[in-house]
Scaffold this motif. Sequence first.
Motif, mmCIF file in Angstrom:
data_model
loop_
_atom_site.group_PDB
_atom_site.id
_atom_site.type_symbol
_atom_site.label_atom_id
_atom_site.label_comp_id
_atom_site.label_asym_id
_atom_site.label_seq_id
_atom_site.Cartn_x
_atom_site.Cartn_y
_atom_site.Cartn_z
ATOM 1 N N GLY A 19 1.075 -1.408 -0.209
ATOM 2 C CA GLY A 19 -0.322 -0.011 0.247
ATOM 3 C C GLY A 19 0.701 0.895 -0.009
ATOM 4 O O GLY A 19 2.207 1.534 -0.379
ATOM 5 N N VAL A 20 0.467 2.228 0.568
ATOM 6 C CA VAL A 20 0.831 3.651 0.468
ATOM 7 C C VAL A 20 2.087 3.636 1.553
ATOM 8 O O VAL A 20 1.537 3.393 2.783
ATOM 9 C CB VAL A 20 -0.310 4.562 0.218
ATOM 10 C CG1 VAL A 20 0.175 6.170 0.514
ATOM 11 C CG2 VAL A 20 -1.152 4.295 -0.655
ATOM 12 N N THR A 29 -2.413 9.544 0.610
ATOM 13 C CA THR A 29 -3.225 8.216 1.639
ATOM 14 C C THR A 29 -4.640 8.363 1.511
ATOM 15 O O THR A 29 -5.126 7.635 1.439
ATOM 16 C CB THR A 29 -1.910 9.159 2.750
ATOM 17 O OG1 THR A 29 -0.706 9.170 3.275
ATOM 18 C CG2 THR A 29 -2.717 8.187 3.897
ATOM 19 N N ALA A 32 -5.622 6.393 -1.427
ATOM 20 C CA ALA A 32 -5.774 4.880 -0.612
ATOM 21 C C ALA A 32 -7.027 4.824 -0.477
ATOM 22 O O ALA A 32 -7.346 3.849 -0.285
ATOM 23 C CB ALA A 32 -4.107 4.576 -0.390
ATOM 24 N N LYS A 33 -6.738 5.617 0.449
ATOM 25 C CA LYS A 33 -8.190 5.104 1.401
ATOM 26 C C LYS A 33 -9.477 5.118 0.713
ATOM 27 O O LYS A 33 -9.986 3.952 0.520
ATOM 28 C CB LYS A 33 -7.873 6.020 3.035
ATOM 29 C CG LYS A 33 -7.262 5.651 4.120
ATOM 30 C CD LYS A 33 -7.335 6.630 5.423
ATOM 31 C CE LYS A 33 -6.371 6.364 6.025
ATOM 32 N NZ LYS A 33 -6.255 7.237 6.907
ATOM 33 N N GLU A 36 -9.893 1.490 -1.483
ATOM 34 C CA GLU A 36 -10.450 0.542 -0.459
ATOM 35 C C GLU A 36 -11.435 0.238 -0.543
ATOM 36 O O GLU A 36 -11.916 -1.219 -0.953
ATOM 37 C CB GLU A 36 -9.377 0.898 1.205
ATOM 38 C CG GLU A 36 -8.551 1.154 1.731
ATOM 39 C CD GLU A 36 -8.250 1.200 2.621
ATOM 40 O OE1 GLU A 36 -8.896 1.225 4.189
ATOM 41 O OE2 GLU A 36 -6.944 1.396 3.166
ATOM 42 N N GLU A 77 -6.257 1.378 -10.541
ATOM 43 C CA GLU A 77 -5.915 1.958 -9.251
ATOM 44 C C GLU A 77 -4.149 2.479 -9.490
ATOM 45 O O GLU A 77 -4.082 3.228 -8.479
ATOM 46 C CB GLU A 77 -6.655 0.942 -8.551
ATOM 47 C CG GLU A 77 -6.214 0.969 -6.320
ATOM 48 C CD GLU A 77 -6.128 0.409 -6.326
ATOM 49 O OE1 GLU A 77 -5.434 -0.464 -4.736
ATOM 50 O OE2 GLU A 77 -4.835 -1.471 -7.408
ATOM 51 N N MET A 81 -2.172 5.210 -7.537
ATOM 52 C CA MET A 81 -1.651 6.626 -7.093
ATOM 53 C C MET A 81 -0.280 6.581 -7.400
ATOM 54 O O MET A 81 0.240 7.493 -7.047
ATOM 55 C CB MET A 81 -1.768 4.695 -5.832
ATOM 56 C CG MET A 81 -3.122 4.417 -6.137
ATOM 57 S SD MET A 81 -3.715 5.487 -4.708
ATOM 58 C CE MET A 81 -2.530 6.300 -3.623
ATOM 59 N N TYR A 91 7.076 3.261 -4.358
ATOM 60 C CA TYR A 91 5.388 2.571 -4.500
ATOM 61 C C TYR A 91 5.837 1.414 -5.168
ATOM 62 O O TYR A 91 4.559 0.434 -4.571
ATOM 63 C CB TYR A 91 4.745 3.533 -4.854
ATOM 64 C CG TYR A 91 2.627 2.576 -5.160
ATOM 65 C CD1 TYR A 91 2.296 3.029 -3.597
ATOM 66 C CD2 TYR A 91 2.593 2.646 -6.055
ATOM 67 C CE1 TYR A 91 1.189 2.305 -3.237
ATOM 68 C CE2 TYR A 91 0.942 2.186 -6.350
ATOM 69 C CZ TYR A 91 0.377 1.771 -4.952
ATOM 70 O OH TYR A 91 -0.841 1.260 -5.070
ATOM 71 N N ASN A 95 3.963 -2.595 -4.251
ATOM 72 C CA ASN A 95 3.291 -3.105 -4.357
ATOM 73 C C ASN A 95 3.294 -3.966 -5.758
ATOM 74 O O ASN A 95 3.080 -3.479 -6.735
ATOM 75 C CB ASN A 95 2.309 -1.863 -4.197
ATOM 76 C CG ASN A 95 1.768 -1.579 -3.394
ATOM 77 O OD1 ASN A 95 1.278 -1.729 -2.580
ATOM 78 N ND2 ASN A 95 2.236 -0.016 -3.133
ATOM 79 N N LYS A 134 -6.690 -5.035 4.177
ATOM 80 C CA LYS A 134 -5.949 -3.869 4.463
ATOM 81 C C LYS A 134 -8.030 -2.312 5.285
ATOM 82 O O LYS A 134 -6.945 -1.859 6.105
ATOM 83 C CB LYS A 134 -5.876 -2.923 2.914
ATOM 84 C CG LYS A 134 -4.333 -2.991 2.434
ATOM 85 C CD LYS A 134 -4.396 -2.224 1.239
ATOM 86 C CE LYS A 134 -3.220 -2.721 0.511
ATOM 87 N NZ LYS A 134 -3.172 -2.410 -0.747
#
Length: 296
Positions: A19-20, A29, A32-33, A36, A77, A81, A91, A95, A134
Amino acid sequence: MSNRYRQHNALMVRIGLGGVDDEENPRATLWAKRLEWPMLILAIWIILDWYLKAKGIQDPLFTRFTDWFIWICFASELAIMLALVDDRKRYLKQNWLNPVIILTGIPVLFGVDLFYAGVLRSLRLMIMLGILLKVSQDLRQILSRHQLGKTMAIALLFLVISGFLISGIDPAFNGPMDGIWWAWVTMTTVGYGDLVPSTTEGRLFGMLLILAGIGLFSMLTASFSVFFIERDEKEMVEKEDRNIQRITQLEARLDRIEHHLSRAVTTLERLEALEARAREPKPSDSPPKANPSQPE
């Protein structure tokens, strides 16, 4: 950050689902949330798609559509990101599983029958597992509070032991699996009634198990309630702290304004005093007096 949390993050990085990073900018951040939950919905769809393909009840055209849809979601995605993070290399390193799935999935999308098609679907399931991990941060926090994780582990052990005991006590149960199923629905007070004890010993044991289940699940419910209440209280305290800070800032501003006004009033008073003094006639400005000895 706790040692257990660091170990969890290190494990996620190793399997390519890091993830981040914590050092990334707040915008990355935040997104990223935000991503999810859509990815969690995609994970549920991956499970359904895997089941349909495993049973062979999915139309080939629909299979092609789902492959494209899942691939586009993963690629979107990753693109979002990479556009937001500061360190793209870091990153991708944390990932690495995402680009692997995206790149190896391109031939499969165009109908090329490759040997790793089944492996690719398994990797998608691993991504699904990572997404679930996550979004399970709240669950981990709950289990870490009030020894809830140990309590649930003890409850599971007690359930398994009860299943073995009832299968040995009562002839209505053909094996331990029947006993474990019965112990599960009994402890949760669901009581489907598909399996019931037929002997007095089995019924007495069932009564004790029901009492234990009521106490256990009452304790678990209380622990969950305490967690959410504490979280709400924490939010309220943080909100009150922010309000207190704002009030303090306003008081400081008012003090500065009052100080400036006092200085302004003092300055005005001085200016008025100076103007009043300037308006007073000076002795040199009075007309000369006549000399009586001087003839007219």
